[in-house]
Scaffold this motif. Structure first.
Motif, PDB file in Angstrom:
ATOM      1  N   GLU A 143       0.847  -1.190   0.000  1.00 11.98           N
ATOM      2  CA  GLU A 143       0.000   0.000   0.000  1.00 11.98           C
ATOM      3  C   GLU A 143       0.885   1.243   0.000  1.00 11.98           C
ATOM      4  OE1 GLU A 143      -2.569  -0.342   3.384  1.00 11.98           O
ATOM      5  OE2 GLU A 143      -3.606  -2.089   2.560  1.00 11.98           O
ATOM      6  N   ARG A 144       0.353   2.280  -0.626  1.00 15.67           N
ATOM      7  CA  ARG A 144       1.114   3.529  -0.684  1.00 15.67           C
ATOM      8  C   ARG A 144       0.195   4.674  -0.261  1.00 15.67           C
ATOM      9  NH1 ARG A 144      -0.920   6.184  -3.079  1.00 15.67           N
ATOM     10  NH2 ARG A 144      -0.688   5.836  -5.310  1.00 15.67           N
ATOM     11  N   TYR A 145       0.611   5.417   0.726  1.00 13.35           N
ATOM     12  CA  TYR A 145      -0.170   6.572   1.178  1.00 13.35           C
ATOM     13  C   TYR A 145       0.628   7.847   0.930  1.00 13.35           C
ATOM     14  CZ  TYR A 145      -2.873   3.020   3.569  1.00 13.35           C
ATOM     15  OH  TYR A 145      -3.639   1.918   3.833  1.00 13.35           O
ATOM     16  N   TRP A 146      -0.082   8.919   0.644  1.00  5.14           N
ATOM     17  CA  TRP A 146       0.604  10.177   0.374  1.00  5.14           C
ATOM     18  C   TRP A 146       0.647  11.092   1.593  1.00  5.14           C
ATOM     19  CZ3 TRP A 146       3.914   9.889  -3.066  1.00  5.14           C
ATOM     20  CH2 TRP A 146       3.693   9.316  -4.312  1.00  5.14           C
ATOM     21  N   ASP A 147      -0.344  11.035   2.435  1.00  8.41           N
ATOM     22  CA  ASP A 147      -0.288  11.941   3.582  1.00  8.41           C
ATOM     23  C   ASP A 147       0.420  11.280   4.755  1.00  8.41           C
ATOM     24  OD1 ASP A 147      -2.137  10.070   4.247  1.00  8.41           O
ATOM     25  OD2 ASP A 147      -3.500  11.473   5.220  1.00  8.41           O
ATOM     26  N   GLU A 148       0.851  12.095   5.682  1.00  7.11           N
ATOM     27  CA  GLU A 148       1.569  11.589   6.842  1.00  7.11           C
ATOM     28  C   GLU A 148       0.969  12.212   8.083  1.00  7.11           C
ATOM     29  OE1 GLU A 148       6.073  11.214   5.399  1.00  7.11           O
ATOM     30  OE2 GLU A 148       5.030  12.998   4.728  1.00  7.11           O
ATOM     31  N   PRO A 149      -0.031  11.583   8.650  1.00  5.30           N
ATOM     32  CA  PRO A 149      -0.712  12.195   9.786  1.00  5.30           C
ATOM     33  C   PRO A 149       0.242  12.530  10.929  1.00  5.30           C
ATOM     34  CG  PRO A 149      -1.466   9.925   9.415  1.00  5.30           C
ATOM     35  CD  PRO A 149      -0.571  10.275   8.304  1.00  5.30           C
ATOM     36  N   ASP A 150       1.329  11.753  11.031  1.00  4.43           N
ATOM     37  CA  ASP A 150       2.225  11.973  12.168  1.00  4.43           C
ATOM     38  C   ASP A 150       3.083  13.212  12.001  1.00  4.43           C
ATOM     39  OD1 ASP A 150       1.694   9.093  13.082  1.00  4.43           O
ATOM     40  OD2 ASP A 150       2.410   8.936  11.030  1.00  4.43           O
ATOM     41  N   LEU A 151       3.371  13.564  10.744  1.00  3.27           N
ATOM     42  CA  LEU A 151       4.224  14.726  10.533  1.00  3.27           C
ATOM     43  C   LEU A 151       3.406  15.995  10.390  1.00  3.27           C
ATOM     44  CD1 LEU A 151       7.023  13.295   8.238  1.00  3.27           C
ATOM     45  CD2 LEU A 151       7.005  13.572  10.694  1.00  3.27           C
ATOM     46  N   GLY A 152       2.151  15.848  10.017  1.00  9.35           N
ATOM     47  CA  GLY A 152       1.199  16.941  10.127  1.00  9.35           C
ATOM     48  C   GLY A 152       1.344  18.116   9.189  1.00  9.35           C
ATOM     49  N   GLU A 153       2.317  18.074   8.267  1.00 11.25           N
ATOM     50  CA  GLU A 153       2.516  19.294   7.483  1.00 11.25           C
ATOM     51  C   GLU A 153       2.211  19.119   5.996  1.00 11.25           C
ATOM     52  OE1 GLU A 153       7.160  18.994   6.365  1.00 11.25           O
ATOM     53  OE2 GLU A 153       6.700  19.942   8.279  1.00 11.25           O
ATOM     54  N   GLN A 154       1.764  17.924   5.616  1.00 15.07           N
ATOM     55  CA  GLN A 154       1.573  17.685   4.194  1.00 15.07           C
ATOM     56  C   GLN A 154       0.508  18.576   3.563  1.00 15.07           C
ATOM     57  OE1 GLN A 154       4.557  16.258   3.629  1.00 15.07           O
ATOM     58  NE2 GLN A 154       3.383  15.915   1.767  1.00 15.07           N
ATOM     59  N   ALA A 155      -0.502  18.873   4.328  1.00 13.77           N
ATOM     60  CA  ALA A 155      -1.639  19.575   3.753  1.00 13.77           C
ATOM     61  C   ALA A 155      -1.256  20.915   3.149  1.00 13.77           C
ATOM     62  CB  ALA A 155      -2.708  19.771   4.823  1.00 13.77           C
ATOM     63  N   VAL A 156      -0.257  21.547   3.708  1.00 13.66           N
ATOM     64  CA  VAL A 156       0.071  22.886   3.230  1.00 13.66           C
ATOM     65  C   VAL A 156       1.180  22.895   2.178  1.00 13.66           C
ATOM     66  CG1 VAL A 156      -0.725  24.151   5.231  1.00 13.66           C
ATOM     67  CG2 VAL A 156       1.563  23.161   5.244  1.00 13.66           C
ATOM     68  N   SER A 157       1.894  21.788   2.025  1.00 11.85           N
ATOM     69  CA  SER A 157       3.047  21.790   1.125  1.00 11.85           C
ATOM     70  C   SER A 157       2.602  21.679  -0.335  1.00 11.85           C
ATOM     71  CB  SER A 157       3.962  20.627   1.482  1.00 11.85           C
ATOM     72  OG  SER A 157       4.978  20.515   0.526  1.00 11.85           O
ATOM     73  N   ASP A 158       3.408  22.270  -1.225  1.00  8.98           N
ATOM     74  CA  ASP A 158       3.139  22.159  -2.654  1.00  8.98           C
ATOM     75  C   ASP A 158       3.604  20.815  -3.199  1.00  8.98           C
ATOM     76  OD1 ASP A 158       2.011  24.582  -2.918  1.00  8.98           O
ATOM     77  OD2 ASP A 158       3.866  25.612  -3.497  1.00  8.98           O
ATOM     78  N   TYR A 159       4.509  20.193  -2.468  1.00  5.15           N
ATOM     79  CA  TYR A 159       5.125  18.962  -2.962  1.00  5.15           C
ATOM     80  C   TYR A 159       5.044  17.856  -1.928  1.00  5.15           C
ATOM     81  CZ  TYR A 159       7.024  21.885  -6.626  1.00  5.15           C
ATOM     82  OH  TYR A 159       7.147  22.735  -7.679  1.00  5.15           O
ATOM     83  N   GLN A 160       5.296  16.663  -2.423  1.00  4.39           N
ATOM     84  CA  GLN A 160       5.328  15.485  -1.568  1.00  4.39           C
ATOM     85  C   GLN A 160       6.740  15.401  -0.990  1.00  4.39           C
ATOM     86  OE1 GLN A 160       2.176  14.001  -1.799  1.00  4.39           O
ATOM     87  NE2 GLN A 160       2.946  13.227   0.150  1.00  4.39           N
ATOM     88  N   SER A 161       7.062  16.336  -0.094  1.00  2.00           N
ATOM     89  CA  SER A 161       8.484  16.533   0.196  1.00  2.00           C
ATOM     90  C   SER A 161       9.118  15.457   1.065  1.00  2.00           C
ATOM     91  CB  SER A 161       8.746  17.913   0.793  1.00  2.00           C
ATOM     92  OG  SER A 161       7.589  18.457   1.296  1.00  2.00           O
ATOM     93  N   HIS A 162       8.349  14.525   1.591  1.00  5.41           N
ATOM     94  CA  HIS A 162       8.988  13.418   2.320  1.00  5.41           C
ATOM     95  C   HIS A 162       8.733  12.088   1.628  1.00  5.41           C
ATOM     96  CE1 HIS A 162       9.804  16.306   5.380  1.00  5.41           C
ATOM     97  NE2 HIS A 162       8.526  16.566   5.530  1.00  5.41           N
ATOM     98  N   GLY A 163       8.473  12.147   0.337  1.00  5.58           N
ATOM     99  CA  GLY A 163       8.261  10.905  -0.389  1.00  5.58           C
ATOM    100  C   GLY A 163       6.937  10.257  -0.049  1.00  5.58           C
ATOM    101  N   ALA A 164       6.868   8.957  -0.278  1.00  5.21           N
ATOM    102  CA  ALA A 164       5.633   8.218  -0.066  1.00  5.21           C
ATOM    103  C   ALA A 164       5.738   7.380   1.202  1.00  5.21           C
ATOM    104  CB  ALA A 164       5.362   7.308  -1.260  1.00  5.21           C
ATOM    105  N   SER A 165       4.584   6.911   1.681  1.00  3.96           N
ATOM    106  CA  SER A 165       4.570   5.975   2.809  1.00  3.96           C
ATOM    107  C   SER A 165       4.156   4.608   2.287  1.00  3.96           C
ATOM    108  CB  SER A 165       3.567   6.437   3.869  1.00  3.96           C
ATOM    109  OG  SER A 165       3.886   7.724   4.308  1.00  3.96           O
ATOM    110  N   PHE A 166       5.062   3.653   2.391  1.00  4.16           N
ATOM    111  CA  PHE A 166       4.777   2.308   1.880  1.00  4.16           C
ATOM    112  C   PHE A 166       4.434   1.361   3.021  1.00  4.16           C
ATOM    113  CE2 PHE A 166       7.732   3.943  -1.428  1.00  4.16           C
ATOM    114  CZ  PHE A 166       6.858   3.878  -2.491  1.00  4.16           C
ATOM    115  N   LEU A 167       3.514   0.465   2.747  1.00  2.17           N
ATOM    116  CA  LEU A 167       3.096  -0.493   3.770  1.00  2.17           C
ATOM    117  C   LEU A 167       2.812  -1.852   3.123  1.00  2.17           C
ATOM    118  CD1 LEU A 167       2.202  -0.771   6.805  1.00  2.17           C
ATOM    119  CD2 LEU A 167      -0.103  -0.384   5.996  1.00  2.17           C
TER     120      LEU A 167
END
Lengths: 731, 288, 208
Positions: B74-98
């Motif tokens: 599975e691949r998720y784009w948001d990172e609830p733990d880091l909390g800053e994705q919503a405002v960024s223009d880019y996926q600046s910490h890559g993807a979350s794989f599971l």
């Protein structure tokens, strides 16, 4: 896994296969037949080999041929069938691991679309002929000027090919689209070693400009193994990936920076500028124009060109300066422009300025010249097209490469090939190139063939990897590449090969005869080689000699209003350059980044998508000066707004039931721009325009189901690196 | 088999914390997956296709979510733990794989709903799916919070393995037919084969003697397979895996972990649902 | 066949055997009747309870009418001499033709069946035997485990008497020419034996 018996042809035999329901003695191959008595047939061995027990799998070592990395594999053989591949722990390339392409070699081997008999064109169509007829045709035609187009080729197959090329005064064009030719040239020029050993595991910080070392760059499984050590705690390495469209490596970066395509070199010079300006790094020893370039690219100037903020640039420079051993890499997105060489050289300059040479970049070992890989590139593709157009080729041979699929339409290769008198394809599949051939020689699959290989990238430890058949040929009328070459050499009466009955005999002799000084194993060299799958060779390595090259200021193409976007054709660990599009497992395996299956797609940034008024699943038309393709949109924030990402691999006109007529091939619409220094095709230099279209009715973009968001459920929990350092330090 | 037999013999393997649980396990096979190392490359998934005779369903059936991948990444784009994705223009910490496969829950929600006891808990702690008992009610799949059960809506033998592709099929396990539910078995055929060899040699199974196809192929060795029995029963031999769980202070039989060291990264997906999964994930790490 | 059966296809078979473990639905109708009347010859295997059920299978026509009785009864050849894989693998295996020829290049070379065998051998072919004892794909029976339990780990059992153990599931093959199925080999048949001899009861031991 002992294998001392040489009469191995017999034990690989699956006897009695072919009739419906006929199975080997005690073979319980899964079927859904009924359990009525007397309805199924069982065939016994005629003479069994003592180490074969029906019902029990035996593992044999061989070499993976799915890409040029040359991973060692173990194949599980039961009742004459190969059932599963696993990495060979003794291989220095992959140390027991295997990627999804390697796992899928089984489906290349058992593919239902394999060519089973030699084919000769007569009256416009390819008709079945015997090998004798095929070879007689070849003998008749092969007198003229000939050319060989292959993929990357190494080991003893390369020795045979060289001998034939020499005997016929032919030219050899190794062609690959997925590779690192510009990086290798820059390494040669600036470090004195085209393939330096990369110590990803020793680095504390990696800054990669589009080098997808976890996915498609050089030796992905090997680098993944190193990456695991790099990420180990408590001193976990940090990865910064700077690229226009996210690669698998980018998806694993701590910091992923989207950069305007083609400006990677400028960003590197900007980093150098900060290093000089703020951290007093000396550039006195550099050539004057390099010094000038570094001074020119101040952070503000770099921001305007690259679109990356000054803060981010400062951060990258600070981390590079302060965070221990670093390693700076450049991949295909940096290479793929008319000034690609300058970009990669600017990036390599950072390694020199930061003192990485000798630490994270080390001198590598090199295989003896006759066995070393002839690494393919796109400059050869261009050269071949030119030679064909000039009417300089009477006979062209194709092996392990599919130039008609790989060559952009702008090269006009298809028309140019018409001037080649006789085209011979050595191939297992009816791909685009094979379909145009006049003579098709069907090859045995990689799991049915003998060979020896040297990986395109070595890791300070030189091994020749042995490829041995894991089963008897499925189709008796196919032949191994080595056997075909040996036959051709005998036609030419090349004396040193006349003795050998077949390629097996040649290879065995050649491996066993490797000078003891070279071969660490000693003893019964051949049996050892088969049993272990690898032969370790002694090889010395020198030292790297860093030397900055002159850096003339690149001339970047001015924005073209008619074609506002940059096309980024991205290779994937999966379909690769399209060669694996006929493997159902890989078609059904979701793309790592977008999770799309069985199709092509177009990656767009949300702002670009908004500008066009499209959303996920809508169809857009991508038009360059050379042509146009249509595909469905995938919108995400892993791409620069000026860039359009389209994956390689689909869009086959031929190539069997799983590949044909599926998706689009972005290579086909590339302009014929070339890197000015190396002559490589500039794969990322094509500008395109985008427009919304209706798309085919009923055609959908299919993705692996589920949500793109975790919806606050903490499926993947993420912690900050300092927490990791604390918890690992504690352990 | 009688209803009585089902109730007496089989339900005893199903843990009930409230009843003190069952203690007679021979093994407790489990996994640990380090998301700091996982690169999302999908090698595990394809290795699973090769090992376990998974059908390829094609684009149309995939679109209806009828795919059969026992192990999906599975691949998720948001990172609830880091909390800053919503405002960024880019996926600046890559993807979350599971990587997600059957979690082999100790209190599996799929088991109690099966009307024919085709899914049950084995003495080695696995959540078994018995194909020839299955009648295809799909209740188990509805009840699985991880969506890890896959139903054979069609007979795939001809379509998925046109000759000679069928020659690759692994004879050690069944090719499932239409109307049957299937899921990850932790490569039970490998477990059985290794046990048979050990028994033949009159010895105990060794830790690391065999592994699952996914763990074997993983290019970053992010997946560790092994026996968790020593976590559950005192006096049993410690395995690499149980050491890892212990080190991460993750315990079986809990809906919430109470760690002495809160920095330890081990967690189980959706354990708050009291499924008691035997797959431990180690949190992904990012520099921010 | 009802709509239910059609929908669930072949899998319904196993459901049925769940309720009436005596027989399999897929057998041709003519052979459904199990012959409990015939008094079975009970093997005397120490430390084991032999199953008692019998069944009358098809008379299968084989390419060569192989006389098990001459080999196993008259000449007292051990079953495992020819079915040599049984002690090491899940399958017992059909003996390789070379094994037949090991004796029959000198013994009984004038008999028509041996002449036929020699023909095969000289052509480099093996006869296509018809499977008699077959199990469905989802049943993973292993000969090795059973031989281990009842012969090799069984102190009072002599290897010479192996045919008594084989007879548990295959019947008195040594009295037959061409082998004929004479035990039902259904799940109930297996299960009762497992119950009496304390075999494993986990579904996943045999089904996976």
């Amino acid at each position: 896994m002992a294998l001392d018996k040489i009469k191995r042809r017999d034990f690989l035999k699956i006897m009695g296969w072919g009739g419906a329901g006929a199975t080997l003695a005690g073979c319980d191959m899964p079927t859904t037949v009924t359990l009525e008595e007397g309805k199924e047939e069982v065939v016994s061995y005629l003479v069994p080999e003592e180490y074969v027990i029906p019902g029990i799998g035996v593992w044999y070592a061989s070499t993976c041929q799915q890409c040029a990395a040359g991973c060692g594999v173990h194949g599980r053989v039961r009742e004459g069938r190969v059932l599963k591949l696993e990495g060979n722990p003794e291989s220095a390339v992959n140390s027991g691991a295997l990627c999804q392409m390697g796992q899928s070699a089984l489906q290349t081997h058992y593919n239902p679309d394999r060519i089973q008999q030699p084919l000769l064109r007569s009256g416009g169509a390819l008709k079945k002929v015997s090998w004798d007829e095929a070879l007689a045709q070849l003998q008749q035609k092969a007198g003229g000027r000939s050319a060989w187009v292959t993929g990357t080729i190494s080991g003893h197959q390369a020795v045979l090919l060289d001998a034939y090329v020499k005997a016929t005064q032919a030219r050899h064009y190794p062609v690959e689209v997925v590779g690192s030719p510009v990086w290798n040239r820059v390494c040669q020029d600036m470090l004195g070693d085209a393939n330096p050993r990369l110590r990803i595991d020793e680095a504390d910080l990696i800054v990669s400009f589009g080098a997808d070392f976890l996915g498609t760059w050089n030796s992905p499984v090997h680098f993944s193994r190193q990456y695991a050590r790099f990420r180990q705690g408590p001193k976990r390495g940090m990865l910064i990936q700077i690229e226009p469209a996210m690669t698998l490596t980018g998806a694993n970066a701590d910091l992923w920076l989207a950069i305007r395509p083609g400006t990677e070199g400028v960003f590197a010079l900007g980093v150098a500028n900060v290093l000089v300006d703020r951290y007093q790094t000396s550039i006195a020893g550099l050539p004057a124009d390099a010094q000038k370039a570094i001074r020119l690219y101040t952070p503000d100037h770099v921001k305007d060109i690259t679109g990356v903020s000054v803060d981010q640039l400062m951060k990258v420079a600070e981390l590079l300066k302060k965070r221990g051993n670093s390693l700076v890499l450049a991949g295909s997105t940096a290479e793929g422009h008319s000034y690609g060489y300058q970009s990669v050289a600017s990036i390599m300059l950072l390694n020199i300025l930061l003192g990485n040479v000798g630490k994270t970049l080390q001198a590598n070992v090199h295989a003896p010249a006759q066995l070393a890989p002839r690494v393919g590139n796109t400059a050869n593709l261009v050269a071949f097209a030119e030679a064909a157009a000039a009417g300089n080729i009477d006979v062209a041979f194709f092996y392990g490469s599919n130039p008609l699929y790989l060559a952009p339409q702008s090269l006009g290769l298809k028309g140019k090939l018409d001037k080649v008198g006789f085209k011979v394809a050595l191939s297992s599949f009816m791909d685009e190139t094979t379909a145009q051939a006049d003579l098709v020689l069907p090859l045995a699959s990689a799991l049915e063939d003998w060979g020896s290989h040297v990986g395109a990238y070595q890791n300070g430890e030189l091994q020749v990897s042995i490829q041995q058949p894991l089963m008897e040929k499925l189709y008796p009328e196919t032949r191994g590449f080595g056997d075909v070459m040996l036959g051709l050499l005998k036609q030419r009466q090349v004396r040193e090969f006349a003795l050998y009955e077949d390629y097996y005999a040649y290879l065995r002799n050649a491996v066993a005869a490797m000078p003891a000084a070279l071969n660490k194993a000693g003893g019964n060299a051949w049996n050892n080689a088969l049993q272990h799958g690898v032969v370790a060779l002694n090889a010395g390595s020198g030292a790297l000699r860093p030397r900055a090259v002159s850096l003339p200021q690149p001339e970047m193409a001015a924005g073209d209003d008619g074609y506002p976007y940059h096309l980024v054709p991205s290779a994937r660990l999966g379909l690769w350059d399209g060669r694996h599009a006929n493997i159902p497992w890989l078609q059904e395996a979701p793309d790592q980044i977008t999770k799309v299956v069985w199709d092509s797609w177009v990656e767009l940034h949300p702002t670009t998508a908004a500008k066009l008024g499209v959303a996920r699943g809508d169809t857009v038309k991508i038009a360059s000066k050379a042509g146009a393709i249509e595909a469905k949109v995938y919108v995400y924030k892993g791409i620069h707004p000026d860039a359009i990402g389209v994956p390689l691999g689909q869009g086959h006109d031929e190539y069997g039931r799983y590949a044909k007529g599926r998706g689009v091939n972005p290579l086909s619409i590339l302009n014929d721009t070339k890197d000015q220094t190396t002559g490589e095709l500039a794969l990322h230099a094509t500008r395109v325009q985008l427009s919304r279209t209706a798309g085919k009715p009923g055609d959908k973009l299919v993705l692996m189901g589920g949500s793109e968001s975790q919806l606050g459920r903490k499926m993947v929990a993420t912690v900050k690196a300092e927490v990791f350092a604390r918890s690992e330090g504690d352990a | 088999m009688s209803l009585q037999n089902i109730l007496q013999d089989w339900s005893k393997y199903r843990k009930g914390n409230e009843e003190g649980g069952f203690h007679d396990y021979e093994h407790l096979w489990g996994l640990a997956i380090d998301l700091n190392k996982c690169i999302g490359c999908n090698a595990c998934s394809v290795a699973c296709y090769a090992e376990n005779n998974l059908a390829v369903v094609g684009k149309d059936k995939f679109a209806k979510h009828q795919e059969m991948h026992w192990l999906r990444v599975e691949r998720y784009w948001d990172e609830p733990d880091l909390g800053e994705q919503a405002v960024s223009d880019y996926q600046s910490h890559g993807a979350s794989f599971l990587p997600m496969m059957c979690q082999q829950c100790m209190a599996a929600t799929c088991e109690p709903v099966c009307p024919v006891a085709a899914t049950y808990h084995t003495p080695d702690g696995l959540n078994a799916q018995v194909y020839n008992r299955c009648i295809g009610s799909r209740y188990c799949s509805n009840n699985c919070p991880y969506r890890l059960r896959y139903f054979n809506f069609y007979s795939y033998y001809e379509d998925s393995w046109p000759a000679p592709l069928n020659m690759q099929l692994n004879p050690d396990l069944t090719v499932r037919d239409k109307g049957v539910m299937e899921k990850c078995t932790f490569c039970v055929q490998r477990i059985r084969a290794a046990k048979d060899v050990a028994k033949h040699e009159h010895r105990e199974l060794q830790d690391g003697e065999f592994t699952t196809a996914c763990a074997q192929t993983c290019p970053t060795q992010a997946i560790v397979f092994g026996d968790l029995l020593s976590l559950h029963t005192a006096g049993k031999a410690e395995s690499t895996l149980s050491t890892l769980w212990r080190d991460q202070q993750v315990e079986l039989g809990r809906t919430e972990q109470h760690k002495q060291n809160p920095d330890k990264r081990g967690y189980r997906v959706l354990e708050g649902l009291n499924t008691d999964p035997k797959v431990m994930y180690l949190e992904r790490v990012r520099e921010v | 066949m009802s709509a239910m059966q059609l929908f669930f296809g072949r899998r319904l078979l196993s459901c049925q055997s769940l309720r009436s473990p005596g027989r399999s639905l897929l057998l041709p109708l003519g052979f459904v009747v199990a012959l409990f009347a015939a008094a079975p010859l009970l093997a005397e295997v120490p430390n084991a309870v032999a199953p008692t059920e019998t069944y009358s299978g098809d008379q299968v026509e084989q390419p060569i009418e192989f006389p098990h009785d001459i080999h196993a009864k008259v000449n007292k050849i051990n079953c495992m001499y020819c079915h040599t894989y049984a002690r090491r693998s899940k399958v017992a295996g059909i003996p390789p033709t070379s094994k037949c020829m090991g004796c029959h290049t000198v013994i009984a070379t004038d008999k028509p069946r041996i002449k036929k065998l020699t023909e095969y051998w000289e052509k480099g072919e093996s006869p296509k035997w018809k499977k008699v004892h077959d199990l469905p794909d989802y049943v993973h029976f292993t000969h090795e485990k059973h031989l281990q339990r009842f012969i090799f780990d069984n102190k009072d059992m002599k290897v010479e008497n192996a045919s008594e153990v084989c007879a548990f599931c295959h019947g008195e093959i040594k009295d037959m020419t061409v082998a004929q199925k004479s035990r039902p080999l259904t799940m109930g048949f297996c299960r009762r034996c497992h119950e009496q001899n304390k075999g494993p009861f986990d579904c996943w031991k045999c089904h996976k």
